[in-house]
Write a protein that holds these residues in place. Structure first.
Motif, short mmCIF file in Angstrom:
data_model
loop_
_atom_site.label_atom_id
_atom_site.label_comp_id
_atom_site.label_asym_id
_atom_site.label_seq_id
_atom_site.Cartn_x
_atom_site.Cartn_y
_atom_site.Cartn_z
N GLY A 161 19.90 -9.68 -10.15
CA GLY A 161 19.00 -8.70 -10.75
C GLY A 161 18.54 -7.56 -9.55
N MET A 162 18.54 -8.01 -8.48
CA MET A 162 18.50 -7.14 -7.43
C MET A 162 19.30 -6.11 -7.08
N THR A 163 20.59 -6.35 -7.63
CA THR A 163 21.57 -5.39 -7.16
C THR A 163 21.67 -4.01 -7.46
N ASN A 164 20.84 -3.94 -8.62
CA ASN A 164 20.51 -2.60 -9.21
C ASN A 164 18.88 -2.13 -8.94
N PHE A 165 18.40 -2.44 -7.78
CA PHE A 165 17.08 -2.34 -7.46
C PHE A 165 16.83 -0.45 -7.18
N ARG A 166 16.14 -0.08 -7.81
CA ARG A 166 15.97 1.26 -7.66
C ARG A 166 14.46 1.90 -7.75
N PRO A 167 13.78 2.86 -7.08
CA PRO A 167 12.52 3.30 -7.47
C PRO A 167 12.26 3.60 -8.85
N THR A 168 10.92 3.27 -9.26
CA THR A 168 10.71 3.36 -10.70
C THR A 168 9.76 4.61 -10.82
N LEU A 169 9.92 5.54 -12.00
CA LEU A 169 9.17 6.44 -12.31
C LEU A 169 8.22 6.42 -13.50
N ASP A 170 6.97 6.42 -13.28
CA ASP A 170 6.06 6.28 -14.32
C ASP A 170 5.48 7.65 -15.08
N PRO A 178 10.72 4.56 1.24
CA PRO A 178 11.96 5.24 1.72
C PRO A 178 13.20 4.49 0.98
N GLU A 179 14.21 5.39 0.90
CA GLU A 179 15.41 4.80 0.28
C GLU A 179 15.90 3.68 1.14
N VAL A 180 15.87 3.84 2.14
CA VAL A 180 16.48 2.69 3.33
C VAL A 180 15.99 1.24 2.67
N ALA A 181 14.70 1.13 2.43
CA ALA A 181 14.17 -0.08 2.00
C ALA A 181 14.84 -0.81 0.64
N TYR A 182 15.26 0.41 -0.25
CA TYR A 182 16.02 -0.14 -1.43
C TYR A 182 17.37 -0.55 -1.05
N LYS A 183 18.12 0.27 -0.06
CA LYS A 183 19.43 -0.20 0.44
C LYS A 183 19.39 -1.43 0.94
N PHE A 234 0.84 -1.26 -0.02
CA PHE A 234 0.04 0.16 0.02
C PHE A 234 0.88 1.04 0.01
N PRO A 235 1.68 1.32 -0.91
CA PRO A 235 2.56 2.58 -0.92
C PRO A 235 1.87 3.79 -1.44
N ASP A 236 2.11 5.11 -0.61
CA ASP A 236 1.79 6.39 -1.27
C ASP A 236 2.21 6.52 -2.43
N LYS A 237 1.55 7.57 -3.26
CA LYS A 237 2.00 7.82 -4.49
C LYS A 237 2.24 9.37 -4.69
N HIS A 238 3.40 9.47 -5.19
CA HIS A 238 3.89 11.10 -5.42
C HIS A 238 3.40 11.36 -7.10
N ARG A 239 2.80 12.29 -7.42
CA ARG A 239 2.23 12.48 -8.52
C ARG A 239 2.65 14.25 -8.96
N GLU A 267 4.46 9.75 -11.78
CA GLU A 267 4.00 9.00 -10.81
C GLU A 267 4.92 8.11 -10.25
N GLN A 268 5.18 8.29 -8.92
CA GLN A 268 6.23 7.29 -8.20
C GLN A 268 5.65 6.91 -6.89
N ASP A 269 6.01 5.61 -6.56
CA ASP A 269 5.77 4.99 -5.05
C ASP A 269 6.57 5.81 -3.93
N ILE A 270 6.20 6.24 -3.00
CA ILE A 270 6.85 6.63 -1.93
C ILE A 270 7.33 5.78 -1.01
#
Length: 170
Positions: free
Chosen positions: A76-85, A34-39, A11-16, A29-32
């Protein structure tokens, strides 16, 4: 702990971010999350790669028969980053905007003879921003029809959707 993690995963929040032009609305549109989760995910991926390499040295190539999926997933997950639609909704004078009352959605349709040239929905953060967007649309496209509806499905009762049946009857 899992309840807190699942809140961000399911249930991530969206930033539009919107940009209104004379051709339509461009928005990102991007899921909000935290960068800590990606790290953390990238850290688990590097640990998984290390475990697979150590297993290959200890057991041999047969280790990849059981851990092969984990190894491939880790790489595949070593370059895991947030996606921007990035999306857009085309608008012109013929467009019909369906404004949902007490909701933050505006649905657009551009009719063509016998079909719809384009349709799209725009989700706005607040009702105040939606009213500002509608006022800008009215100033840019003074002849555009704006229809207030209670539910999104009520837009299909509008004549713009029924013109296909009228054209085939003639």
């Amino acid at each position: 702990m899992m309840a807190l993690v699942s809140r961000y995963l399911f249930f991530p929040d969206k930033h539009r971010c919107y940009h209104l032009t004379s051709l339509g609305i461009h928005y990102k549109e991007q899921d909000i999350i935290p960068e800590v989760a990606y790290k953390i995910v990238r850290g688990f991926a590097w640990v998984g790669i290390a475990v697979c390499i150590i297993a290959a040295f200890l057991v041999g190539p047969l280790a990849f028969a059981g851990a092969g999926a984990f190894a491939l997933t880790s790489f595949g997950m070593t370059n895991f980053r947030p996606t921007l639609d990035k999306s857009y909704v085309l608008i012109d004078e013929r467009s019909v905007a369906f404004d949902l009352i007490n909701n933050v959605v505006i649905s657009f349709v551009i009719p063509e003879k016998g079909m719809h040239a384009f349709s799209g929905d725009v989700y706005i953060s607040t009702l105040k921003q939606k009213e500002e967007l509608l006022s800008h649309l009215k100033s840019m496209f003074p002849h555009m029809e704006i229809v207030k509806i209670k539910r999104l499905n009520h837009q299909y009762k509008h004549p713009v959707y029924n013109q296909d049946e009228d054209a085939t009857a003639e």
